[in-house]
Write a protein that holds these residues in place. Structure first.
Motif, PDB file in Angstrom:
ATOM      1  N   GLN A   1      31.661  41.001  35.021  1.00 34.62           N
ATOM      2  CA  GLN A   1      32.827  40.832  35.838  1.00 34.62           C
ATOM      3  C   GLN A   1      33.303  42.188  36.344  1.00 34.62           C
ATOM      4  OE1 GLN A   1      33.936  37.990  36.686  1.00 34.62           O
ATOM      5  NE2 GLN A   1      33.260  36.514  35.176  1.00 34.62           N
ATOM      6  N   ASN A  49      39.843  46.436  48.786  1.00 31.96           N
ATOM      7  CA  ASN A  49      41.109  45.773  48.548  1.00 31.96           C
ATOM      8  C   ASN A  49      41.020  44.960  47.269  1.00 31.96           C
ATOM      9  OD1 ASN A  49      40.631  42.741  49.108  1.00 31.96           O
ATOM     10  ND2 ASN A  49      39.844  43.664  51.006  1.00 31.96           N
ATOM     11  N   GLN A  91      42.710  41.264  45.573  1.00 33.01           N
ATOM     12  CA  GLN A  91      43.445  40.050  45.924  1.00 33.01           C
ATOM     13  C   GLN A  91      43.789  39.278  44.661  1.00 33.01           C
ATOM     14  OE1 GLN A  91      41.268  37.864  49.024  1.00 33.01           O
ATOM     15  NE2 GLN A  91      40.310  39.786  49.693  1.00 33.01           N
ATOM     16  N   TYR A 119      44.751  35.321  43.340  1.00 34.10           N
ATOM     17  CA  TYR A 119      44.675  33.904  43.659  1.00 34.10           C
ATOM     18  C   TYR A 119      45.280  33.095  42.514  1.00 34.10           C
ATOM     19  CZ  TYR A 119      41.310  34.867  47.432  1.00 34.10           C
ATOM     20  OH  TYR A 119      40.698  35.315  48.585  1.00 34.10           O
ATOM     21  N   LEU A 155      41.227  27.342  44.540  1.00 33.25           N
ATOM     22  CA  LEU A 155      42.035  28.560  44.457  1.00 33.25           C
ATOM     23  C   LEU A 155      42.879  28.712  45.718  1.00 33.25           C
ATOM     24  CD1 LEU A 155      39.538  29.085  42.497  1.00 33.25           C
ATOM     25  CD2 LEU A 155      40.102  31.498  42.794  1.00 33.25           C
ATOM     26  N   HIS A 183      45.061  31.608  47.852  1.00 35.69           N
ATOM     27  CA  HIS A 183      45.300  33.039  48.021  1.00 35.69           C
ATOM     28  C   HIS A 183      46.796  33.332  47.941  1.00 35.69           C
ATOM     29  CE1 HIS A 183      45.840  36.803  50.319  1.00 35.69           C
ATOM     30  NE2 HIS A 183      44.705  37.130  49.732  1.00 35.69           N
ATOM     31  N   LEU A 243      47.099  40.111  49.140  1.00 35.90           N
ATOM     32  CA  LEU A 243      46.032  41.098  49.266  1.00 35.90           C
ATOM     33  C   LEU A 243      46.672  42.472  49.338  1.00 35.90           C
ATOM     34  CD1 LEU A 243      42.975  40.942  51.682  1.00 35.90           C
ATOM     35  CD2 LEU A 243      44.405  42.995  51.575  1.00 35.90           C
ATOM     36  N   PHE A 292      43.935  34.638  39.125  1.00 38.90           N
ATOM     37  CA  PHE A 292      42.711  35.437  39.169  1.00 38.90           C
ATOM     38  C   PHE A 292      42.898  36.632  40.090  1.00 38.90           C
ATOM     39  CE2 PHE A 292      39.772  32.510  37.118  1.00 38.90           C
ATOM     40  CZ  PHE A 292      40.402  31.291  37.268  1.00 38.90           C
ATOM     41  N   ALA A 306      37.304  43.499  46.172  1.00 35.63           N
ATOM     42  CA  ALA A 306      36.382  43.687  47.286  1.00 35.63           C
ATOM     43  C   ALA A 306      35.920  45.135  47.212  1.00 35.63           C
ATOM     44  CB  ALA A 306      37.073  43.386  48.605  1.00 35.63           C
ATOM     45  N   ARG A 307      34.685  45.338  46.827  1.00 30.58           N
ATOM     46  CA  ARG A 307      34.171  46.703  46.689  1.00 30.58           C
ATOM     47  C   ARG A 307      34.017  47.354  48.051  1.00 30.58           C
ATOM     48  NH1 ARG A 307      29.152  45.775  42.461  1.00 30.58           N
ATOM     49  NH2 ARG A 307      30.216  44.334  41.088  1.00 30.58           N
ATOM     50  N   ARG A 333      27.422  45.178  47.359  1.00 32.64           N
ATOM     51  CA  ARG A 333      27.456  43.811  47.858  1.00 32.64           C
ATOM     52  C   ARG A 333      28.801  43.497  48.495  1.00 32.64           C
ATOM     53  NH1 ARG A 333      27.051  38.029  44.575  1.00 32.64           N
ATOM     54  NH2 ARG A 333      26.109  36.837  46.269  1.00 32.64           N
ATOM     55  N   ARG A 334      28.744  43.036  49.726  1.00 29.37           N
ATOM     56  CA  ARG A 334      29.973  42.706  50.450  1.00 29.37           C
ATOM     57  C   ARG A 334      30.410  41.308  50.060  1.00 29.37           C
ATOM     58  NH1 ARG A 334      31.873  45.616  54.269  1.00 29.37           N
ATOM     59  NH2 ARG A 334      32.606  43.887  55.558  1.00 29.37           N
ATOM     60  N   ALA A 335      31.216  41.240  49.004  1.00 30.27           N
ATOM     61  CA  ALA A 335      31.676  39.956  48.493  1.00 30.27           C
ATOM     62  C   ALA A 335      32.832  40.201  47.545  1.00 30.27           C
ATOM     63  CB  ALA A 335      30.546  39.236  47.756  1.00 30.27           C
ATOM     64  N   LEU A 336      33.658  39.169  47.349  1.00 30.19           N
ATOM     65  CA  LEU A 336      34.707  39.236  46.347  1.00 30.19           C
ATOM     66  C   LEU A 336      34.102  38.958  44.976  1.00 30.19           C
ATOM     67  CD1 LEU A 336      37.726  37.309  47.924  1.00 30.19           C
ATOM     68  CD2 LEU A 336      37.269  39.770  47.912  1.00 30.19           C
ATOM     69  N   PHE A 381      35.404  37.881  41.251  1.00 31.82           N
ATOM     70  CA  PHE A 381      36.585  37.336  40.584  1.00 31.82           C
ATOM     71  C   PHE A 381      36.562  37.659  39.093  1.00 31.82           C
ATOM     72  CE2 PHE A 381      38.739  34.666  43.700  1.00 31.82           C
ATOM     73  CZ  PHE A 381      37.808  34.649  44.729  1.00 31.82           C
TER      74      PHE A 381
END
Lengths: 112, 114
Positions: free
Chosen positions: A2, A31, A33, A35, A43, A45, A48, A88, A92-93, A97-100, A102
């Motif tokens: 995680q 960023n 976020q 949730y 979930l 939002h 952010l 949660f 966002a790195r 990898r461009r993804a959230l 959790f």
């Protein structure tokens, strides 16, 4: 593993009290976020906060971000029974990898 | 009231059967995500699409899972053959921006494979 880890895992408070949840992460972020997830639902939002921001407010929610400590906190003021849910953080790195990603969540129980 | 819809909401199936889950994103949301949530692993990103093209499916077991967007209003996630370890809640989410922006989640499909 995680990216974000919430603390505590569970929190029980009385209606009217404030609830504070923390999130720690490992790598630099674009960023972060928050949730909410009610039982059996998807979930939702909440807020952010960008890496160049330190604090953000939305209604009864206050989020802080400390990039030097790689941590964030979510404060819910004057809690209500309807705030009972899991919360949660998602990071966002800014590289890789461009993804959230959790975290495992904090289960909040607000007693009426 | 724009919402993400997912069907079915619940699915119980036997091991080895094919399972197809469907998602209708909010109109105009051209980035669509598939997540899986379990108690042990939490919420994991399986794949996502932008303008119907797959951009990232690195979280998806390729041997049995497949994801498609036949058109802008429909995303599908298929498991063939299903296994008990696939039991989870599968969420679809979308947004009009990209993978780092706020996401709008559907109610999920709870899958039980016996």
């Amino acid at each position: 593993s995680q990216q974000g880890e919430e603390d505590p895992q569970a929190l029980s408070i009385q209606e009217g009290e404030n609830a504070t949840m923390n999130c720690s992460y490992k790598t630099s972020i674009n960023n972060l976020q928050w949730y909410r997830q009610n039982s059996g639902r998807g979930l939702v939002h909440l807020i952010l906060i960008r890496s160049n921001e330190r604090e953000k407010h939305s209604g009864r929610l206050r989020v802080t971000l400390d990039t030097s400590k790689k941590s964030s906190s979510l404060l819910i003021t004057a809690s209500r029974a309807a705030d009972t849910a899991s919360y949660f953080c998602a990071t966002a790195r800014d590289t890789g990898r461009r993804a959230l990603t959790f975290g495992s969540g904090t289960r909040l129980q607000v007693q009426p | 009231d724009a919402r993400v819809t997912q069907t079915p909401r619940h699915k119980v199936t036997e091991m080895g059967q094919e399972v197809t889950m469907r998602c209708q994103p909010i109109l105009g949301h051209n980035t669509v995500f598939w997540y899986r949530q379990t108690m042990m692993q939490g919420l994991e990103l399986l794949a996502y699409f932008r303008n119907r093209a797959p951009l990232d499916d690195s979280g998806m077991p390729k041997d049995r899972f497949s994801a498609e967007m036949p058109d802008a209003t429909l995303a599908t996630l298929k498991i063939q053959p299903s296994e008990p370890r696939d039991s989870a809640v599968y969420f679809c989410a979308g947004n009009a921006g990209g993978p780092l922006d706020e996401q709008y989640f559907g109610p999920g499909t709870r899958l039980t494979v016996t």
